[in-house]
Design an enzyme around this catalytic site. Structure first.
Site, PDB file in Angstrom:
ATOM      1  N   ASP A  39     -19.423 -25.445 -13.331  1.00 42.05           N
ATOM      2  CA  ASP A  39     -20.766 -25.126 -12.848  1.00 42.05           C
ATOM      3  C   ASP A  39     -21.602 -26.401 -12.822  1.00 42.05           C
ATOM      4  OD1 ASP A  39     -23.246 -23.595 -12.328  1.00 42.05           O
ATOM      5  OD2 ASP A  39     -22.039 -21.882 -12.944  1.00 42.05           O
TER       6      ASP A  39
ATOM      7  N   HIS B  56     -28.355 -23.426 -13.826  1.00 46.67           N
ATOM      8  CA  HIS B  56     -27.362 -22.424 -13.446  1.00 46.67           C
ATOM      9  C   HIS B  56     -26.167 -22.419 -14.395  1.00 46.67           C
ATOM     10  CE1 HIS B  56     -24.281 -20.491 -10.860  1.00 46.67           C
ATOM     11  NE2 HIS B  56     -25.294 -19.895 -10.268  1.00 46.67           N
TER      12      HIS B  56
ATOM     13  N   SER C  49     -23.281 -14.830  -9.379  1.00 46.13           N
ATOM     14  CA  SER C  49     -23.026 -15.887 -10.362  1.00 46.13           C
ATOM     15  C   SER C  49     -23.163 -15.373 -11.784  1.00 46.13           C
ATOM     16  CB  SER C  49     -24.012 -17.050 -10.163  1.00 46.13           C
ATOM     17  OG  SER C  49     -23.709 -17.781  -9.012  1.00 46.13           O
TER      18      SER C  49
END
Length: 756
Positions: free
Chosen positions: A141, A212, A533
């Site tokens: 990520d 994220h 996600s």
């Protein structure tokens, strides 16, 4: 009877001088063996106790009887009641009294998804897997914010000796930041720099500058963090799905871009380092497997026993736009949870409504004038709204909420009540005081605002509600299958929570800016984010738990256990629906796969559909890839002497050609008994509309554990001119009812590559 009279006399005597006092709820633990025989039950005993207390208290209000809230007789013997301090002291002197404590406000789990999925510390997958102890999860990520409390290593044991990875230093990242929880951190940016030579002078490391990656990794395996929230919403205890698993972070995504070469390098390193599970919350759209770095690297991972969980992609509602439709990985769609956020709306006439809001302030709009004016009710004109001064305006459903709140924020309104047909919401930005209500609630509000002489409204924010129904619902943003790369395998596989999941975040001004217009910042560094996600790491976390409970299971076996035990029903007992305006149609397997993942059932699925690298090679041969293309994926010179599109998968997709009258497709499946000992299963079929489904044999008999049985399934479909997608299921039900092994069936038209 004398014992009863003596008991009541002692109790009454102790209350003669009781003064009136403020009461609160107490939980009283009693020794049931002291219950006088004159009472038929413990409920009668406790009730009589409170009645005696009431009748002998000289200062008691006859209009306010003492309240027995609950009686307990299974995990606990006793009762809960609202008592004053003096009354509690009298109870303390009763024969049989053991202890008492004040009632406490329960703390909501902020990562509500684990509770929503049924994970609990008493039974099921969590204790069976020891919470994922020593399972290593690699997360590809945007990196990690190692200072987050989600990565503290409290309660973690020594790092497994099989771990071969490292914690690499870099800009603003010291290798000493890793620990027994965060055991590895690396970054891969050579592809990025090659494509962007001007960026070579920038400084890089595994530190997350986006948020994220911190969010997704803490969902998978974040440690326990107490008392966190998002601007007061969802306050409580956070923890990952596998809170005792280890985390290894591979940063392959940067603000400047994300390149396949870096992704492949990260995946390659993760497998070399010795991870057990990989979580990848991104994908590459509409490319063949032999060009997809995730497909290529995950094939090798699968061969080495590494489980890979991927996201289905966002920006949904169009079929065949799903990415990561790779047969040897888990593809996860996103859904809502049974938790909502909002403001409690109280009208001046006493009507109470639960509005949806994430206005980031502990504020109250109190007794504000409520206004409904058809001229400005669209709330989409700065000019018209400029004439509105003070009060709370009702905005109708003629414009989108996202545009309306921008206009309202530039007005002089105290607040707004927005009418919206969206059933649930996935945005975390609510930049002006207000709340959203559904159209079916609007008539009462408008009627009051237009007919009452002095209509007012009070709105309280930072409200968190659990038990919302129906839930889950398929998120409107999740991408739909079938896979444009290979539609013959059902993708997504299943659905997991993805909407407004609260997990760790970086200390980012963009989060603080959500409340900047009223001078607020989110000091907890936790964020509510929506997307597939967020669903993907839920799948990875559950896989980590299953890996801990069944270390000998292959990735295909783990995926099968998750798919065949997924729940197609919501918490009302009805089929899961899709979020789609007013309609909210019943969800198709092309949007949710087999249904909502059910971790505790996946622990003991009864039967599994296993698959090997050889099976996947035969599948690749069947889709007319060249030997070179296949070798790109498999790293071997398999000669395709055997080709088969009939992969031993826990679902069925029948593709038909548009314009034909009928279609028949045959499937063969091998199931392995992973239950305890002998078992007999019978097939129960719900055929897709317009299809006839036959199963042979209809009964499978297993004499022992790990024994295999073969069955065939045939789908014959009459094709109408509408080219509809239809679906059903085959369920293998064990005779004793202990196991139900469900596989979705989808009948869908073929499409050409030009249509995808």
């Amino acid at each position: 009877m004398l014992k009863l009279i003596s008991f009541l006399f002692m109790f009454a005597t102790s209350l003669l001088n009781l003064a009136s006092a403020e009461r609160s709820t107490h939980i009283v633990h009693m020794d049931k063996s002291f219950m006088p025989k004159a009472f038929a039950s413990h409920q009668h005993w406790y009730s009589s106790t409170l009645n005696s207390l009431k009748s002998t208290s000289p200062n008691s209000d006859p209009q306010k009887p003492l309240e027995l809230l609950y009686t307990y007789d299974n995990v606990f013997h006793g009762f809960s009641a609202v008592l004053s301090r003096a009354e509690l002291e009298a109870v303390n002197k009763l024969p049989g009294f053991v202890s008492a404590c004040s009632d406490r406000v329960a703390t909501l789990d902020t990562t509500r998804s684990t509770e929503f999925l049924g994970l609990n510390p008493v039974t099921g997958l969590w204790p069976a897997a020891n919470y994922g102890k020593d399972v290593i999860v690699g997360v590809l990520d945007t990196g990690v914010w190692p200072e987050s409390l989600s990565y503290k290593d409290d309660g973690m044991t020594d790092i497994p000796s099989r771990w071969k990875g490292s914690c690499d230093g870099g800009y603003d990242f010291n290798s000493s930041l890793c620990n027994k929880k965060l055991i590895g951190a690396r970054y891969f940016n050579k592809g990025l720099l090659a494509a962007n030579p001007d960026d070579r002078d920038k400084k890089y490391s595994a530190r997350d500058t986006d948020g994220h990656g911190t969010h997704t990794s803490s969902i998978v395996a974040g440690n326990y963090v107490e008392d966190v929230s998002f601007f007061g919403y969802a306050r409580g205890r956070a923890r990952g799905v596998a809170p005792r698993a280890r985390l290894a972070i591979y940063k392959v995504s940067f603000r400047e871009g994300r390149y396949a070469s870096d992704v492949l390098a990260g995946l390659d390193q993760a497998v070399a380092d010795g991870v057990d599970v990989i979580s990848i919350s991104f994908g590459f759209n509409s490319i063949p497997f032999y060009e997809d770095p995730i497909a290529i690297a995950s094939f090798a991972a699968m061969e080495k026993g590494v489980f890979v969980s991927t996201s289905a992609g966002n920006s949904g509602d169009t079929p065949r736009r799903l990415h990561n439709g790779i047969p040897w990985v888990l593809t996860v769609a996103a859904g809502s949870m049974d938790r909502s956020f909002g403001g409690s709306i109280t009208l001046g006439n006493g009507l109470n409504l639960r509005g949806w809001s994430l206005f980031p302030a502990k504020a109250v709009v109190k007794d504000s004038t409520l206004v409904y004016n058809e001229t400005i009710a669209g709330c989409n004109s700065t000019e018209l709204l400029s004439e509105f001064h003070g009060g709370t305006i009702i905005c109708d459903n003629s414009s989108s909420f996202s545009s309306q709140i921008l206009f309202i924020s530039e007005s002089n309104a105290d607040a707004a009540i927005f009418i919206s047909s969206d059933f649930t919401y996935d945005e975390n930005s609510f930049q002006y005081p207000g709340a959203i209500i559904r159209p079916d609630e609007a008539a009462k509000v408008i009627d009051y605002a237009t007919k009452d002489a002095n209509p007012t409204v009070t709105i309280k924010f930072q409200q968190t509600f659990v038990g919302t129904k129906p839930a889950p619902m398929v998120a409107e943003y999740t991408r739909l299958g079938p896979s444009p790369t290979y539609p013959g395998i059902l993708k997504p596989d299943l659905m997991a929570p993805g909407t407004l999941v609260l997990a760790a975040w970086i200390p980012d001004d963009r989060v603080s800016n959500i409340g900047s217009n009223i001078g607020l910042s989110n000091s907890d560094d936790f964020n509510l984010i929506s997307g597939t996600s967020m669903a993907c790491p839920h799948g990875a976390g559950i896989a980590a738990l299953l890996k801990g409970a069944h270390p000998d299971w292959s990735p295909a076996a783990i995926r099968s256990s998750m798919v065949t035990t997924a729940n197609p029903l919501d918490n009302t007992g009805n089929p899961i629906r899709e979020i789609n305006g007013f309609n909210n149609p019943i969800a198709s397997p092309l949007s949710m796969g087999a249904g909502q993942v059910n971790p505790n059932s996946a622990l003991d699925p009864g039967l599994i559909y296993d698959a090997t690298a050889q099976d996947y090679m035969e599948l690749l041969c069947s889709i007319n890839y060249t030997r070179k293309q296949i070798r790109t994926i498999t790293r071997s010179s398999y000669n395709c002497s055997k080709a088969s599109s009939d992969l031993n998968y826990p679902s069925f997709v029948s593709l038909y050609t548009s314009g034909t009258n009928a279609s028949t497709q045959n499937f063969k499946r091998i199931v392995t008994n992973v239950g305890d000992g002998a078992a007999t299963y019978k097939a129960k079929v719900t055929p897709p509309e317009g299809s006839v489904v036959t199963v042979f044999p209809e009964t499978l008999v297993f004499r022992k554990k790990y024994e295999k049985r073969i069955y065939s399934l045939t789908i014959h479909t009459k094709i109408d001119e509408n080219n509809q997608v239809t679906y059903g299921a085959v369920i293998w039900v064990e005779d004793n009812g202990k196991h139900s092994v469900r596989s979705p069936i989808v009948v869908t038209p073929k499409i050409s590559s030009d249509d995808s």
